[in-house]
Motif scaffolding. Structure first.
Motif, PDB file in Angstrom:
ATOM      1  N   PHE A   1      -9.333  -1.966   1.679  1.00  0.00           N
ATOM      2  CA  PHE A   1      -8.851  -0.723   1.087  1.00  0.00           C
ATOM      3  C   PHE A   1      -9.841   0.369   1.447  1.00  0.00           C
ATOM      4  O   PHE A   1     -11.042   0.240   1.179  1.00  0.00           O
ATOM      5  CB  PHE A   1      -8.711  -0.810  -0.430  1.00  0.00           C
ATOM      6  CG  PHE A   1      -8.288   0.507  -1.027  1.00  0.00           C
ATOM      7  CD1 PHE A   1      -6.955   0.868  -1.029  1.00  0.00           C
ATOM      8  CD2 PHE A   1      -9.227   1.408  -1.521  1.00  0.00           C
ATOM      9  CE1 PHE A   1      -6.554   2.106  -1.534  1.00  0.00           C
ATOM     10  CE2 PHE A   1      -8.831   2.637  -2.039  1.00  0.00           C
ATOM     11  CZ  PHE A   1      -7.499   2.986  -2.039  1.00  0.00           C
TER      12      PHE A   1
ATOM     13  N   THR B   1      -8.413  -2.065  -4.779  1.00  0.00           N
ATOM     14  CA  THR B   1      -7.881  -0.721  -4.553  1.00  0.00           C
ATOM     15  C   THR B   1      -8.663   0.210  -5.466  1.00  0.00           C
ATOM     16  O   THR B   1      -9.147  -0.215  -6.522  1.00  0.00           O
ATOM     17  CB  THR B   1      -6.373  -0.639  -4.839  1.00  0.00           C
ATOM     18  OG1 THR B   1      -5.892   0.680  -4.539  1.00  0.00           O
ATOM     19  CG2 THR B   1      -6.076  -0.922  -6.298  1.00  0.00           C
TER      20      THR B   1
ATOM     21  N   SER C   1      -3.574  -1.306   4.374  1.00  0.00           N
ATOM     22  CA  SER C   1      -4.089  -0.212   3.543  1.00  0.00           C
ATOM     23  C   SER C   1      -3.919   1.080   4.329  1.00  0.00           C
ATOM     24  O   SER C   1      -4.469   1.219   5.428  1.00  0.00           O
ATOM     25  CB  SER C   1      -5.568  -0.435   3.208  1.00  0.00           C
ATOM     26  OG  SER C   1      -6.100   0.696   2.531  1.00  0.00           O
TER      27      SER C   1
ATOM     28  N   ASN D   1      -2.230  -2.009  -5.710  1.00  0.00           N
ATOM     29  CA  ASN D   1      -2.477  -0.797  -4.927  1.00  0.00           C
ATOM     30  C   ASN D   1      -1.960   0.388  -5.732  1.00  0.00           C
ATOM     31  O   ASN D   1      -0.895   0.304  -6.348  1.00  0.00           O
ATOM     32  CB  ASN D   1      -1.792  -0.863  -3.566  1.00  0.00           C
ATOM     33  CG  ASN D   1      -2.307   0.233  -2.639  1.00  0.00           C
ATOM     34  OD1 ASN D   1      -1.703   1.288  -2.525  1.00  0.00           O
ATOM     35  ND2 ASN D   1      -3.426  -0.014  -1.986  1.00  0.00           N
TER      36      ASN D   1
ATOM     37  N   THR E   1       0.865  -1.179   0.000  1.00  0.00           N
ATOM     38  CA  THR E   1       0.000   0.000   0.000  1.00  0.00           C
ATOM     39  C   THR E   1       0.898   1.224   0.000  1.00  0.00           C
ATOM     40  O   THR E   1       1.999   1.178   0.560  1.00  0.00           O
ATOM     41  CB  THR E   1      -0.969  -0.003   1.194  1.00  0.00           C
ATOM     42  OG1 THR E   1      -1.839   1.142   1.110  1.00  0.00           O
ATOM     43  CG2 THR E   1      -0.226   0.043   2.520  1.00  0.00           C
TER      44      THR E   1
END
Length: 333
Positions: A168, A217, A111, A274, A58
């Motif tokens: 996310f 994401t 995340s 991500n 992330t």
């Protein structure tokens, strides 16, 4: 002879100048290409942790630095590690994120979100690939987490009664949007939960919002929202999009493959996308499993380099010229 030697020198100088400039081209829409330098090199500065693989990145971009949190595996457990990168070609792993939580659990699928100058880290925990939960921890710097994580989501519905994972979180207009993966024992699917404070969550009644999907994401791209995810069999990274405002009723359409397995380093599995959007330049990190069973982090983006097609004129050289002077070295003054 000296004249012809100089002509050769001028020719090479001109040829060089034609190609030293490498402009950046942003590809249309959300088309992504894999970086030629994949996989990303990990420079490890952490003692007492023998990392053998990286998963589930992330990313934030702050002060001209890419900040990355990812799941690190040492052969026995997963832990979340913080690292930094100037260019996403290399990542310097700097610290293991410590949580005040049962250390027999694996910590994975981070995340990161920054709201009101505080870093909110959402992540999944599991034990022996069971007992999945999604937790949240808050920090002043994104590295040191003083308080215990808060439990925000656990398996509770028929479509996710075996596991919830891969959170996310997107923040917009004072609302939190939690996209996550649920598993019913046979198929991974994506769900959405919405909160006004990041603590109390309302699961959408029409979940799941995307089937045969995991590891979501989301980015806002011009006038639409795009969810990237990997297919449930980890063979592709795909996307869906909507022009609606974000809600449980958003209509997610135009499902398509964005990245496929086509290199040695991602030949077996491609997962865990991500993204970060910097002035419409999209950088997507993902993890993959190679032909030699090595997990790595990789980069794709909608930015590519191409050779400059501009013509560069050197003042006084061939911009206006006389054949007799240039070729035959005759005095034409």
């Amino acid at each position: 002879k000296n004249f012809f030697r100089m002509r050769k020198v001028y020719f090479y100088v001109l040829f060089f100048l034609l190609f030293i400039f490498i402009p950046i081209k942003v590809l249309a829409d959300n088309e992504l290409i894999k970086d030629l330098d994949n996989p990303i090199e990990i420079l490890f500065e952490i003692e007492d942790w023998s990392e053998i693989s990286q998963r589930q990145p992330t990313i934030l971009f702050e002060s001209n630095i890419f900040k990355i949190w990812y799941a690190s595996y040492n052969g026995e457990q997963f832990r979340i590690i913080y690292g930094e990168s100037p260019d996403l070609k290399t990542i310097t792993a700097k610290k293991i994120i410590n949580f005040n939580y049962d250390q027999s659990y694996d910590f994975h699928d981070p995340s990161i979100l920054k709201v009101n100058n505080k870093y909110e880290l959402y992540f999944a925990v599991s034990k022996n690939e069971t007992n999945y939960k999604i937790l949240k921890a808050v920090s002043e710097d994104g590295i040191n987490f003083e308080t215990s994580p808060v439990w925000i989501l656990n398996p509770s519905l028929p479509w996710n009664n075996k596991a919830v994972s891969a959170p996310f979180v997107f923040y917009e207009n004072n609302k939190y949007y939690l996209f996550y993966t649920g598993w019913d024992g046979s198929e991974w699917k994506l769900g959405l939960s919405i909160s006004n404070n990041g603590l109390d969550w309302d699961d959408c009644s029409n979940n799941p919002i995307v089937t045969y999907a995991s590891g979501p994401t989301l980015i806002r791209q011009l006038d639409k929202y795009v969810i990237y995810f990997h297919s449930s069999n980890a063979s592709n990274i795909e996307s869906v999009e909507t022009n609606d405002s974000l809600s449980c009723l958003s209509n997610w359409t135009n499902r398509k493959v964005v990245l496929a397995r086509n290199n040695e380093y991602d030949a077996k599995i491609i997962t865990d996308p991500n993204t970060v959007n910097i002035n419409n330049e999209i950088y997507l990190l993902y993890s993959s499993l190679s032909l030699t069973n090595k997990w790595t982090l990789n980069l794709a983006s909608n930015v590519e380099e191409e050779l400059n097609k501009y013509i560069i004129f050197i003042p006084g050289f061939m911009t206006s010229w006389n054949k007799n002077a240039l070729i035959y070295n005759l005095d034409t003054s």
